[in-house]
Design a protein around this motif. Structure first.
Motif, short mmCIF file in Angstrom:
data_model
loop_
_atom_site.label_atom_id
_atom_site.label_comp_id
_atom_site.label_asym_id
_atom_site.label_seq_id
_atom_site.Cartn_x
_atom_site.Cartn_y
_atom_site.Cartn_z
N SER A 75 0.82 -1.22 0.00
CA SER A 75 0.00 0.00 0.00
C SER A 75 0.85 1.27 0.00
O SER A 75 0.32 2.37 0.10
N ARG A 76 2.18 1.10 -0.09
CA ARG A 76 3.15 2.20 -0.21
C ARG A 76 3.15 3.15 1.00
O ARG A 76 3.06 4.36 0.85
N PRO A 77 3.30 2.59 2.19
CA PRO A 77 3.28 3.44 3.39
C PRO A 77 4.43 4.43 3.48
O PRO A 77 4.29 5.49 4.11
N HIS A 78 5.56 4.14 2.84
CA HIS A 78 6.72 5.01 2.98
C HIS A 78 6.65 6.26 2.10
O HIS A 78 7.51 7.14 2.22
N ILE A 79 5.63 6.35 1.26
CA ILE A 79 5.44 7.60 0.50
C ILE A 79 4.08 8.21 0.81
O ILE A 79 3.62 9.10 0.09
N ALA A 80 3.45 7.75 1.88
CA ALA A 80 2.19 8.34 2.34
C ALA A 80 2.48 9.40 3.41
O ALA A 80 3.57 9.44 3.98
N ASP A 81 1.50 10.25 3.69
CA ASP A 81 1.67 11.21 4.78
C ASP A 81 1.86 10.47 6.10
O ASP A 81 2.72 10.83 6.90
N ILE A 82 1.05 9.44 6.31
CA ILE A 82 1.23 8.56 7.46
C ILE A 82 1.17 7.12 6.97
O ILE A 82 0.21 6.72 6.30
N GLY A 83 2.18 6.35 7.30
CA GLY A 83 2.20 4.94 6.96
C GLY A 83 2.11 4.11 8.24
O GLY A 83 2.75 4.43 9.25
N ILE A 84 1.32 3.06 8.18
CA ILE A 84 1.10 2.19 9.34
C ILE A 84 1.41 0.77 8.90
O ILE A 84 0.79 0.25 7.97
N ILE A 85 2.39 0.14 9.56
CA ILE A 85 2.91 -1.15 9.09
C ILE A 85 2.84 -2.16 10.23
O ILE A 85 3.41 -1.95 11.30
N ARG A 86 2.17 -3.26 9.99
CA ARG A 86 2.02 -4.32 11.00
C ARG A 86 3.39 -4.85 11.39
O ARG A 86 4.27 -5.01 10.53
N ALA A 87 3.59 -5.13 12.69
CA ALA A 87 4.91 -5.53 13.16
C ALA A 87 4.82 -6.45 14.38
O ALA A 87 3.96 -6.25 15.25
N PRO A 160 10.64 14.52 -3.61
CA PRO A 160 10.16 13.33 -2.89
C PRO A 160 10.98 13.05 -1.64
O PRO A 160 12.15 13.44 -1.53
N ARG A 161 10.36 12.38 -0.69
CA ARG A 161 11.07 11.92 0.51
C ARG A 161 10.41 10.65 1.03
O ARG A 161 9.19 10.49 0.91
N LEU A 162 11.22 9.77 1.58
CA LEU A 162 10.69 8.61 2.27
C LEU A 162 10.30 9.02 3.68
O LEU A 162 10.93 9.89 4.29
N ALA A 163 9.27 8.38 4.19
CA ALA A 163 8.75 8.73 5.50
C ALA A 163 9.76 8.44 6.60
O ALA A 163 10.58 7.53 6.50
N SER A 164 9.70 9.23 7.67
CA SER A 164 10.53 9.04 8.85
C SER A 164 9.80 8.15 9.85
O SER A 164 8.60 8.32 10.08
N GLU A 165 10.52 7.20 10.45
CA GLU A 165 9.88 6.23 11.33
C GLU A 165 9.96 6.65 12.79
O GLU A 165 11.01 7.06 13.29
N LEU A 166 8.82 6.53 13.48
CA LEU A 166 8.82 6.70 14.92
C LEU A 166 9.48 5.48 15.56
O LEU A 166 9.34 4.36 15.08
N SER A 167 10.16 5.70 16.66
CA SER A 167 10.80 4.60 17.36
C SER A 167 9.76 3.84 18.17
O SER A 167 9.04 4.42 18.98
N GLY A 168 9.68 2.52 17.94
CA GLY A 168 8.78 1.70 18.73
C GLY A 168 7.73 0.98 17.90
O GLY A 168 7.62 1.17 16.68
N ILE A 169 6.98 0.14 18.57
CA ILE A 169 5.84 -0.57 17.99
C ILE A 169 4.62 -0.18 18.80
O ILE A 169 4.65 -0.21 20.04
N PHE A 170 3.53 0.17 18.12
CA PHE A 170 2.39 0.79 18.78
C PHE A 170 1.10 -0.01 18.56
O PHE A 170 0.90 -0.59 17.49
N CYS A 171 0.23 0.02 19.56
CA CYS A 171 -1.07 -0.64 19.44
C CYS A 171 -2.02 0.22 18.63
O CYS A 171 -1.72 1.39 18.32
#
Length: 221
Positions: A75-87, A160-171
Protein backbone atom coordinates in the motif's frame (compact mmCIF):
# COMPACT_ATOMS: atom_id res chain seq x y z
CA UNK A 1 -2.61 18.68 -13.83
CA UNK A 2 -4.09 16.93 -10.79
CA UNK A 3 -7.62 15.62 -11.25
CA UNK A 4 -10.39 16.66 -8.84
CA UNK A 5 -10.93 14.23 -5.98
CA UNK A 6 -13.96 13.66 -3.78
CA UNK A 7 -12.40 13.06 -0.38
CA UNK A 8 -9.92 15.03 1.68
CA UNK A 9 -8.35 11.84 3.01
CA UNK A 10 -7.37 8.59 1.33
CA UNK A 11 -6.88 5.46 3.43
CA UNK A 12 -5.08 2.89 1.29
CA UNK A 13 -4.94 -0.70 2.50
CA UNK A 14 -2.91 -3.66 1.28
CA UNK A 15 -4.61 -6.71 -0.20
CA UNK A 16 -3.91 -8.59 3.02
CA UNK A 17 -6.68 -6.59 4.66
CA UNK A 18 -8.82 -5.76 1.62
CA UNK A 19 -9.13 -9.35 0.38
CA UNK A 20 -7.31 -11.52 2.92
CA UNK A 21 -5.35 -13.12 0.10
CA UNK A 22 -1.75 -12.24 1.02
CA UNK A 23 0.44 -14.96 2.54
CA UNK A 24 2.72 -12.38 4.13
CA UNK A 25 -0.06 -10.50 5.94
CA UNK A 26 -0.15 -10.67 9.72
CA UNK A 27 -3.40 -10.83 11.63
CA UNK A 28 -5.28 -7.55 12.11
CA UNK A 29 -8.69 -6.16 12.96
CA UNK A 30 -10.61 -5.80 9.69
CA UNK A 31 -12.36 -2.74 11.16
CA UNK A 32 -9.12 -0.84 11.71
CA UNK A 33 -9.34 1.10 8.39
CA UNK A 34 -12.81 2.29 9.38
CA UNK A 35 -11.49 3.38 12.78
CA UNK A 36 -8.78 5.37 11.02
CA UNK A 37 -11.34 7.14 8.86
CA UNK A 38 -13.44 7.90 11.93
CA UNK A 39 -10.65 9.61 13.86
CA UNK A 40 -9.73 11.66 10.78
CA UNK A 41 -13.35 12.82 10.51
CA UNK A 42 -13.38 13.73 14.20
CA UNK A 43 -10.42 16.09 13.75
CA UNK A 44 -12.47 18.26 11.40
CA UNK A 45 -9.83 17.85 8.68
CA UNK A 46 -12.33 17.84 5.81
CA UNK A 47 -14.02 21.10 6.81
CA UNK A 48 -10.67 22.72 7.53
CA UNK A 49 -9.14 21.78 4.20
CA UNK A 50 -12.14 22.99 2.22
CA UNK A 51 -11.87 26.40 3.85
CA UNK A 52 -8.20 26.61 2.81
CA UNK A 53 -8.55 25.55 -0.83
CA UNK A 54 -10.10 27.64 -3.58
CA UNK A 55 -11.92 25.50 -6.11
CA UNK A 56 -12.17 21.71 -6.07
CA UNK A 57 -9.94 19.50 -3.98
CA UNK A 58 -7.15 17.99 -6.08
CA UNK A 59 -5.11 14.85 -5.64
CA UNK A 60 -2.17 16.63 -4.01
CA UNK A 61 -4.48 18.16 -1.38
CA UNK A 62 -5.60 14.75 -0.14
CA UNK A 63 -4.07 13.55 3.15
CA UNK A 64 -2.82 10.06 2.43
CA UNK A 65 -2.72 7.26 5.00
CA UNK A 66 -1.50 3.79 4.06
CA UNK A 67 -2.00 0.61 6.07
CA UNK A 68 0.13 -2.46 5.37
CA UNK A 69 -0.03 -5.81 7.16
CA UNK A 70 3.60 -6.65 6.44
CA UNK A 71 6.82 -4.71 5.74
CA UNK A 72 6.60 -5.43 2.00
CA UNK A 73 4.40 -2.33 1.95
CA UNK A 74 2.15 -2.98 -1.05
CA UNK A 75 0.00 0.00 0.00
CA UNK A 76 3.15 2.20 -0.21
CA UNK A 77 3.28 3.44 3.39
CA UNK A 78 6.72 5.01 2.98
CA UNK A 79 5.44 7.60 0.50
CA UNK A 80 2.19 8.34 2.34
CA UNK A 81 1.67 11.21 4.78
CA UNK A 82 1.23 8.56 7.46
CA UNK A 83 2.20 4.94 6.96
CA UNK A 84 1.10 2.19 9.34
CA UNK A 85 2.91 -1.15 9.09
CA UNK A 86 2.02 -4.32 11.00
CA UNK A 87 4.91 -5.53 13.16
CA UNK A 88 5.89 -8.28 15.58
CA UNK A 89 9.18 -8.11 17.48
CA UNK A 90 10.61 -11.64 17.89
CA UNK A 91 11.99 -12.99 21.16
CA UNK A 92 13.32 -16.45 21.94
CA UNK A 93 11.77 -18.90 24.37
CA UNK A 94 15.05 -20.71 24.96
CA UNK A 95 13.62 -23.70 26.81
CA UNK A 96 11.43 -24.58 23.83
CA UNK A 97 14.07 -24.16 21.09
CA UNK A 98 15.22 -27.39 19.41
CA UNK A 99 18.11 -25.68 17.57
CA UNK A 100 16.70 -26.77 14.20
CA UNK A 101 17.95 -23.62 12.43
CA UNK A 102 14.77 -23.09 10.41
CA UNK A 103 14.27 -19.51 11.54
CA UNK A 104 17.67 -18.44 10.26
CA UNK A 105 17.21 -20.16 6.92
CA UNK A 106 13.85 -18.54 6.19
CA UNK A 107 14.58 -15.02 7.48
CA UNK A 108 14.39 -12.75 4.38
CA UNK A 109 16.55 -10.10 6.04
CA UNK A 110 19.34 -12.33 7.40
CA UNK A 111 18.59 -10.94 10.85
CA UNK A 112 19.13 -14.24 12.71
CA UNK A 113 22.50 -15.71 13.65
CA UNK A 114 23.34 -18.44 16.15
CA UNK A 115 25.21 -18.71 19.43
CA UNK A 116 25.76 -22.34 20.46
CA UNK A 117 22.77 -23.30 18.35
CA UNK A 118 20.40 -20.72 19.78
CA UNK A 119 19.03 -18.01 17.49
CA UNK A 120 20.20 -14.46 18.11
CA UNK A 121 18.10 -11.65 16.63
CA UNK A 122 19.77 -8.63 15.04
CA UNK A 123 17.17 -6.03 15.94
CA UNK A 124 18.74 -3.45 13.61
CA UNK A 125 18.32 -5.74 10.60
CA UNK A 126 14.96 -7.20 11.67
CA UNK A 127 11.89 -5.53 10.13
CA UNK A 128 9.44 -7.30 12.48
CA UNK A 129 7.76 -9.28 9.68
CA UNK A 130 6.74 -12.09 12.06
CA UNK A 131 7.78 -14.87 9.68
CA UNK A 132 10.06 -16.61 12.19
CA UNK A 133 7.29 -16.49 14.81
CA UNK A 134 4.82 -18.00 12.38
CA UNK A 135 7.09 -20.75 11.04
CA UNK A 136 8.88 -21.98 14.19
CA UNK A 137 7.75 -25.63 14.61
CA UNK A 138 8.41 -25.57 18.36
CA UNK A 139 6.65 -22.24 19.00
CA UNK A 140 9.95 -21.16 20.52
CA UNK A 141 9.77 -17.61 19.14
CA UNK A 142 7.16 -15.28 20.56
CA UNK A 143 6.24 -11.66 19.91
CA UNK A 144 7.71 -9.49 22.65
CA UNK A 145 5.96 -6.53 21.01
CA UNK A 146 2.92 -6.85 18.78
CA UNK A 147 1.39 -3.90 16.94
CA UNK A 148 2.29 -1.38 14.25
CA UNK A 149 5.22 0.69 13.09
CA UNK A 150 4.42 4.31 12.24
CA UNK A 151 6.17 6.27 9.49
CA UNK A 152 5.52 9.94 8.81
CA UNK A 153 5.90 12.46 6.03
CA UNK A 154 6.44 10.44 2.88
CA UNK A 155 5.69 12.12 -0.44
CA UNK A 156 6.32 12.07 -4.15
CA UNK A 157 6.40 15.08 -6.48
CA UNK A 158 9.23 17.46 -7.30
CA UNK A 159 10.91 16.92 -3.95
CA UNK A 160 10.16 13.33 -2.89
CA UNK A 161 11.07 11.92 0.51
CA UNK A 162 10.69 8.61 2.27
CA UNK A 163 8.75 8.73 5.50
CA UNK A 164 10.53 9.04 8.85
CA UNK A 165 9.88 6.23 11.33
CA UNK A 166 8.82 6.70 14.92
CA UNK A 167 10.80 4.60 17.36
CA UNK A 168 8.78 1.70 18.73
CA UNK A 169 5.84 -0.57 17.99
CA UNK A 170 2.39 0.79 18.78
CA UNK A 171 -1.07 -0.64 19.44
CA UNK A 172 -4.15 0.41 17.47
CA UNK A 173 -5.21 2.90 20.13
CA UNK A 174 -1.81 4.60 20.04
CA UNK A 175 -1.82 4.67 16.23
CA UNK A 176 -5.18 6.42 16.22
CA UNK A 177 -3.94 9.06 18.67
CA UNK A 178 -0.82 9.57 16.53
CA UNK A 179 -2.98 10.19 13.46
CA UNK A 180 -5.13 12.65 15.39
CA UNK A 181 -2.15 14.60 16.74
CA UNK A 182 -0.44 14.71 13.33
CA UNK A 183 -3.54 16.17 11.72
CA UNK A 184 -4.07 18.71 14.51
CA UNK A 185 -0.43 19.79 14.19
CA UNK A 186 -0.73 20.01 10.40
CA UNK A 187 -3.82 22.21 10.69
CA UNK A 188 -2.14 24.44 13.27
CA UNK A 189 0.91 24.97 11.05
CA UNK A 190 -0.91 24.97 7.72
CA UNK A 191 -0.02 27.40 4.97
CA UNK A 192 -0.78 27.32 1.22
CA UNK A 193 1.04 24.54 -0.64
CA UNK A 194 2.51 23.08 2.56
CA UNK A 195 2.80 19.30 2.29
CA UNK A 196 2.81 17.25 5.47
CA UNK A 197 6.15 15.73 4.48
CA UNK A 198 7.67 19.21 4.27
CA UNK A 199 6.28 20.01 7.72
CA UNK A 200 7.86 16.85 9.12
CA UNK A 201 11.21 17.93 7.68
CA UNK A 202 10.92 21.50 8.94
CA UNK A 203 9.54 20.81 12.42
CA UNK A 204 10.70 17.25 13.08
CA UNK A 205 11.80 17.76 16.70
CA UNK A 206 8.64 19.65 17.67
CA UNK A 207 6.42 17.00 16.12
CA UNK A 208 8.33 14.16 17.79
CA UNK A 209 7.99 15.90 21.14
CA UNK A 210 4.25 16.25 20.60
CA UNK A 211 3.91 12.58 19.70
CA UNK A 212 5.59 11.47 22.93
CA UNK A 213 2.13 11.47 24.47
CA UNK A 214 1.05 8.44 22.45
CA UNK A 215 3.30 6.26 24.62
CA UNK A 216 1.01 7.06 27.56
CA UNK A 217 -2.12 5.84 25.76
CA UNK A 218 -3.45 2.61 27.26
CA UNK A 219 -3.80 -0.31 24.90
CA UNK A 220 -6.91 -2.48 25.08
CA UNK A 221 -5.19 -5.74 24.12
Amino acid sequence: MSKPVVESVDVAVCRGISSGSCRFAMDADENFPSAIRTVVEQTGWDDFLRTQIRGPLLHHHTFKIALSLCPNGCSRPHIADIGIIRAKQPALVAAACSHCGLCGRICPDKAISYDKGEPVFDLDACVQCGLCIQKCPERAIRASEDGYRIVLGGKLGRHPRLASELSGIFCEEQVLVAITECLFYYMEQYRPKLRFGTLVEENYDALMQRLELIKTVRCKG
